[in-house]
Motif scaffolding. Structure first.
Motif, PDB file in Angstrom:
ATOM      1  N   SER A 274      32.188  44.034  11.332  1.00  0.00           N
ATOM      2  CA  SER A 274      31.404  43.935  12.558  1.00  0.00           C
ATOM      3  C   SER A 274      32.117  44.571  13.753  1.00  0.00           C
ATOM      4  CB  SER A 274      31.094  42.468  12.865  1.00  0.00           C
ATOM      5  OG  SER A 274      32.286  41.771  13.180  1.00  0.00           O
ATOM      6  N   THR A 275      33.382  44.966  13.585  1.00  0.00           N
ATOM      7  CA  THR A 275      34.148  45.558  14.671  1.00  0.00           C
ATOM      8  C   THR A 275      33.578  46.920  15.041  1.00  0.00           C
ATOM      9  OG1 THR A 275      36.143  44.447  13.912  1.00  0.00           O
ATOM     10  CG2 THR A 275      36.433  46.290  15.416  1.00  0.00           C
ATOM     11  N   LYS A 276      33.394  47.134  16.320  1.00  0.00           N
ATOM     12  CA  LYS A 276      32.812  48.388  16.791  1.00  0.00           C
ATOM     13  C   LYS A 276      33.785  49.539  16.606  1.00  0.00           C
ATOM     14  CE  LYS A 276      30.747  50.619  20.822  1.00  0.00           C
ATOM     15  NZ  LYS A 276      30.371  50.475  22.245  1.00  0.00           N
ATOM     16  N   VAL A 277      33.288  50.636  16.047  1.00  0.00           N
ATOM     17  CA  VAL A 277      34.082  51.840  15.869  1.00  0.00           C
ATOM     18  C   VAL A 277      33.870  52.749  17.074  1.00  0.00           C
ATOM     19  CG1 VAL A 277      34.487  53.877  14.449  1.00  0.00           C
ATOM     20  CG2 VAL A 277      33.914  51.686  13.367  1.00  0.00           C
ATOM     21  N   THR A 278      34.949  53.084  17.770  1.00  0.00           N
ATOM     22  CA  THR A 278      34.890  53.975  18.913  1.00  0.00           C
ATOM     23  C   THR A 278      35.111  55.409  18.448  1.00  0.00           C
ATOM     24  OG1 THR A 278      35.789  52.266  20.365  1.00  0.00           O
ATOM     25  CG2 THR A 278      35.892  54.551  21.153  1.00  0.00           C
ATOM     26  N   PRO A 279      34.150  56.300  18.633  1.00  0.00           N
ATOM     27  CA  PRO A 279      34.332  57.687  18.184  1.00  0.00           C
ATOM     28  C   PRO A 279      35.493  58.364  18.910  1.00  0.00           C
ATOM     29  CG  PRO A 279      32.018  57.216  18.646  1.00  0.00           C
ATOM     30  CD  PRO A 279      32.804  56.064  19.199  1.00  0.00           C
ATOM     31  N   VAL A 280      36.367  58.997  18.168  1.00  0.00           N
ATOM     32  CA  VAL A 280      37.487  59.763  18.721  1.00  0.00           C
ATOM     33  C   VAL A 280      37.728  60.960  17.812  1.00  0.00           C
ATOM     34  CG1 VAL A 280      38.661  57.857  19.904  1.00  0.00           C
ATOM     35  CG2 VAL A 280      39.148  58.299  17.487  1.00  0.00           C
ATOM     36  N   ALA A 281      38.299  62.025  18.389  1.00  0.00           N
ATOM     37  CA  ALA A 281      38.598  63.218  17.605  1.00  0.00           C
ATOM     38  C   ALA A 281      39.910  63.079  16.842  1.00  0.00           C
ATOM     39  CB  ALA A 281      38.656  64.439  18.509  1.00  0.00           C
ATOM     40  N   ALA A 282      40.856  62.346  17.431  1.00  0.00           N
ATOM     41  CA  ALA A 282      42.165  62.134  16.806  1.00  0.00           C
ATOM     42  C   ALA A 282      42.831  60.951  17.495  1.00  0.00           C
ATOM     43  CB  ALA A 282      43.038  63.381  16.914  1.00  0.00           C
ATOM     44  N   ILE A 283      43.857  60.423  16.852  1.00  0.00           N
ATOM     45  CA  ILE A 283      44.579  59.257  17.362  1.00  0.00           C
ATOM     46  C   ILE A 283      46.062  59.597  17.403  1.00  0.00           C
ATOM     47  CG2 ILE A 283      44.938  56.771  17.098  1.00  0.00           C
ATOM     48  CD1 ILE A 283      42.577  56.717  15.180  1.00  0.00           C
ATOM     49  N   ALA A 284      46.793  59.020  18.347  1.00  0.00           N
ATOM     50  CA  ALA A 284      48.237  59.233  18.429  1.00  0.00           C
ATOM     51  C   ALA A 284      48.910  58.776  17.135  1.00  0.00           C
ATOM     52  CB  ALA A 284      48.809  58.469  19.618  1.00  0.00           C
ATOM     53  N   PRO A 285      50.032  59.381  16.761  1.00  0.00           N
ATOM     54  CA  PRO A 285      50.695  59.019  15.506  1.00  0.00           C
ATOM     55  C   PRO A 285      51.095  57.543  15.438  1.00  0.00           C
ATOM     56  CG  PRO A 285      51.618  61.046  16.412  1.00  0.00           C
ATOM     57  CD  PRO A 285      50.734  60.474  17.474  1.00  0.00           C
ATOM     58  N   SER A 286      50.920  56.949  14.289  1.00  0.00           N
ATOM     59  CA  SER A 286      51.389  55.595  13.997  1.00  0.00           C
ATOM     60  C   SER A 286      51.412  55.430  12.482  1.00  0.00           C
ATOM     61  CB  SER A 286      50.481  54.539  14.634  1.00  0.00           C
ATOM     62  OG  SER A 286      50.972  53.232  14.353  1.00  0.00           O
ATOM     63  N   VAL A 287      52.462  54.823  11.973  1.00  0.00           N
ATOM     64  CA  VAL A 287      52.623  54.668  10.528  1.00  0.00           C
ATOM     65  C   VAL A 287      51.539  53.742   9.969  1.00  0.00           C
ATOM     66  CG1 VAL A 287      54.143  53.745   8.720  1.00  0.00           C
ATOM     67  CG2 VAL A 287      55.090  55.115  10.599  1.00  0.00           C
ATOM     68  N   PRO A 288      50.861  54.150   8.908  1.00  0.00           N
ATOM     69  CA  PRO A 288      49.832  53.300   8.302  1.00  0.00           C
ATOM     70  C   PRO A 288      50.459  52.211   7.440  1.00  0.00           C
ATOM     71  CG  PRO A 288      50.062  55.308   7.028  1.00  0.00           C
ATOM     72  CD  PRO A 288      50.981  55.453   8.215  1.00  0.00           C
ATOM     73  N   ASP A 289      49.849  51.019   7.436  1.00  0.00           N
ATOM     74  CA  ASP A 289      50.408  49.935   6.629  1.00  0.00           C
ATOM     75  C   ASP A 289      49.402  49.269   5.690  1.00  0.00           C
ATOM     76  OD1 ASP A 289      48.926  48.416   8.444  1.00  0.00           O
ATOM     77  OD2 ASP A 289      50.702  47.767   9.575  1.00  0.00           O
ATOM     78  N   ARG A 290      48.110  49.647   5.783  1.00  0.00           N
ATOM     79  CA  ARG A 290      47.119  49.030   4.913  1.00  0.00           C
ATOM     80  C   ARG A 290      45.895  49.924   4.803  1.00  0.00           C
ATOM     81  NH1 ARG A 290      47.773  44.345   2.781  1.00  0.00           N
ATOM     82  NH2 ARG A 290      46.067  43.450   1.585  1.00  0.00           N
ATOM     83  N   ILE A 291      45.272  49.913   3.624  1.00  0.00           N
ATOM     84  CA  ILE A 291      44.053  50.667   3.387  1.00  0.00           C
ATOM     85  C   ILE A 291      42.954  49.727   2.904  1.00  0.00           C
ATOM     86  CG2 ILE A 291      44.848  51.281   1.041  1.00  0.00           C
ATOM     87  CD1 ILE A 291      43.163  53.874   1.333  1.00  0.00           C
ATOM     88  N   SER A 292      41.765  49.904   3.464  1.00  0.00           N
ATOM     89  CA  SER A 292      40.599  49.121   3.066  1.00  0.00           C
ATOM     90  C   SER A 292      39.454  50.078   2.766  1.00  0.00           C
ATOM     91  CB  SER A 292      40.204  48.153   4.184  1.00  0.00           C
ATOM     92  OG  SER A 292      38.964  47.535   3.901  1.00  0.00           O
ATOM     93  N   ILE A 293      38.824  49.906   1.602  1.00  0.00           N
ATOM     94  CA  ILE A 293      37.655  50.701   1.227  1.00  0.00           C
ATOM     95  C   ILE A 293      36.591  49.721   0.760  1.00  0.00           C
ATOM     96  CG2 ILE A 293      36.834  52.716  -0.042  1.00  0.00           C
ATOM     97  CD1 ILE A 293      39.737  53.401  -0.709  1.00  0.00           C
ATOM     98  N   PRO A 294      35.769  49.212   1.678  1.00  0.00           N
ATOM     99  CA  PRO A 294      34.817  48.152   1.331  1.00  0.00           C
ATOM    100  C   PRO A 294      33.898  48.482   0.166  1.00  0.00           C
ATOM    101  CG  PRO A 294      34.989  48.373   3.712  1.00  0.00           C
ATOM    102  CD  PRO A 294      35.745  49.526   3.127  1.00  0.00           C
ATOM    103  N   ALA A 295      33.447  49.731   0.065  1.00  0.00           N
ATOM    104  CA  ALA A 295      32.465  50.096  -0.958  1.00  0.00           C
ATOM    105  C   ALA A 295      32.978  49.910  -2.383  1.00  0.00           C
ATOM    106  CB  ALA A 295      32.005  51.539  -0.754  1.00  0.00           C
ATOM    107  N   ILE A 296      34.298  50.004  -2.567  1.00  0.00           N
ATOM    108  CA  ILE A 296      34.870  49.832  -3.913  1.00  0.00           C
ATOM    109  C   ILE A 296      35.849  48.658  -3.953  1.00  0.00           C
ATOM    110  CG2 ILE A 296      34.468  52.198  -4.670  1.00  0.00           C
ATOM    111  CD1 ILE A 296      37.415  52.814  -4.004  1.00  0.00           C
ATOM    112  N   ASP A 297      35.726  47.774  -2.945  1.00  0.00           N
ATOM    113  CA  ASP A 297      36.479  46.526  -2.931  1.00  0.00           C
ATOM    114  C   ASP A 297      37.994  46.718  -2.981  1.00  0.00           C
ATOM    115  OD1 ASP A 297      36.498  43.770  -2.684  1.00  0.00           O
ATOM    116  OD2 ASP A 297      36.573  43.427  -4.851  1.00  0.00           O
ATOM    117  N   VAL A 298      38.471  47.695  -2.241  1.00  0.00           N
ATOM    118  CA  VAL A 298      39.918  47.922  -2.118  1.00  0.00           C
ATOM    119  C   VAL A 298      40.415  47.367  -0.794  1.00  0.00           C
ATOM    120  CG1 VAL A 298      41.693  49.695  -1.760  1.00  0.00           C
ATOM    121  CG2 VAL A 298      40.053  49.937  -3.622  1.00  0.00           C
ATOM    122  N   ASP A 299      41.477  46.606  -0.844  1.00  0.00           N
ATOM    123  CA  ASP A 299      42.180  46.135   0.348  1.00  0.00           C
ATOM    124  C   ASP A 299      43.638  46.009  -0.056  1.00  0.00           C
ATOM    125  OD1 ASP A 299      42.479  45.157   3.016  1.00  0.00           O
ATOM    126  OD2 ASP A 299      42.706  43.160   2.152  1.00  0.00           O
ATOM    127  N   ALA A 300      44.450  46.993   0.317  1.00  0.00           N
ATOM    128  CA  ALA A 300      45.783  47.098  -0.267  1.00  0.00           C
ATOM    129  C   ALA A 300      46.839  47.485   0.754  1.00  0.00           C
ATOM    130  CB  ALA A 300      45.762  48.134  -1.390  1.00  0.00           C
TER     131      ALA A 300
END
Length: 208
Positions: free
Chosen positions: A45-71
């Motif tokens: 339900s969190t609103k997605v704000t459209p942006v062209a790019a984001i400042a660098p930051s190390v990723p720590d988690r991936i979520s893919i709701p359509a295939i039930d991935v949260d890792a």
């Protein structure tokens, strides 16, 4: 059970990729699986704000709701031979960000690799990446508290001998993401003969 092989068997693809992704970083910016049993961190339900790019930051988690991935996300780099390290087989339900490329959300093509299976885990973290459809979301949480939200463009399968290095790792004018895993046919050596690659572009970000 199947025996997992290196994603990029001969290594030549990632030797070149290291240079390509390094160029992308300077400009501003590679597995098999299903889902983990840990509580999901993303809120649909969190609103997605459209942006062209984001400042660098190390990723720590991936979520893919359509295939039930949260890792959880680990990292991989290049080994002494210039070949991308394979994600740890003792963590089959985790994926790994290629740390010598852009962080997900930066301008450029970020790459995340994950196993489809391992000897002890027939359905690992990226087992169902092959089933992703156009416009389905991939959410990458980052250490700065933001989540980069990507939309799938396509999912394609390539023989490992014909890995599309330029298409996967070349510099891009926007923020993109590649999910890389194994697939295709299982050979007599118990190794998969292909890579399955999901291509996606940044849709926006969420905060908090």
């Amino acid at each position: 059970m199947t025996k997992i092989q290196s994603f990029l068997r001969h290594g030549r693809h990632l030797r070149r990729a290291a240079g390509l992704t390094a160029a992308a970083v300077l400009a501003g910016g590679a597995a098999v699986g299903c889902s983990s049993s840990e509580a999901k961190t993303s809120d649909d339900s969190t609103k997605v704000t459209p942006v062209a790019a984001i400042a660098p930051s190390v990723p720590d988690r991936i979520s893919i709701p359509a295939i039930d991935v949260d890792a959880k996300l680990d990292t991989v780099g290049l080994d002494a031979d210039g070949v991308m390290e394979t994600p740890p087989t003792d963590k089959p339900m985790e994926a790994s960000w290629y740390r010598q490329g852009p962080t997900p959300g930066e301008k450029g093509a970020a790459a995340i690799a994950g196993h489809m299976d391992t000897a002890g885990t027939p359905k690992a973290v990226f087992y169902n990446v092959k089933n992703l459809k156009k416009d389905q979301e991939i959410k990458i949480h980052r250490e700065d508290g933001t989540t980069a939200v990507f939309a799938v463009d396509s999912v394609e399968t390539y023989k490992k001998s014909a890995f599309p290095t330029d298409k996967v790792y070349n510099k891009t004018d926007r923020s993109e993401l590649r999910l890389i895993t194994c697939g295709g046919e299982l050979g007599k050596d118990r190794h998969w003969d292909s890579n399955v690659i999901a291509f996606a572009h940044l849709k926006g970000e969420t905060k908090g």
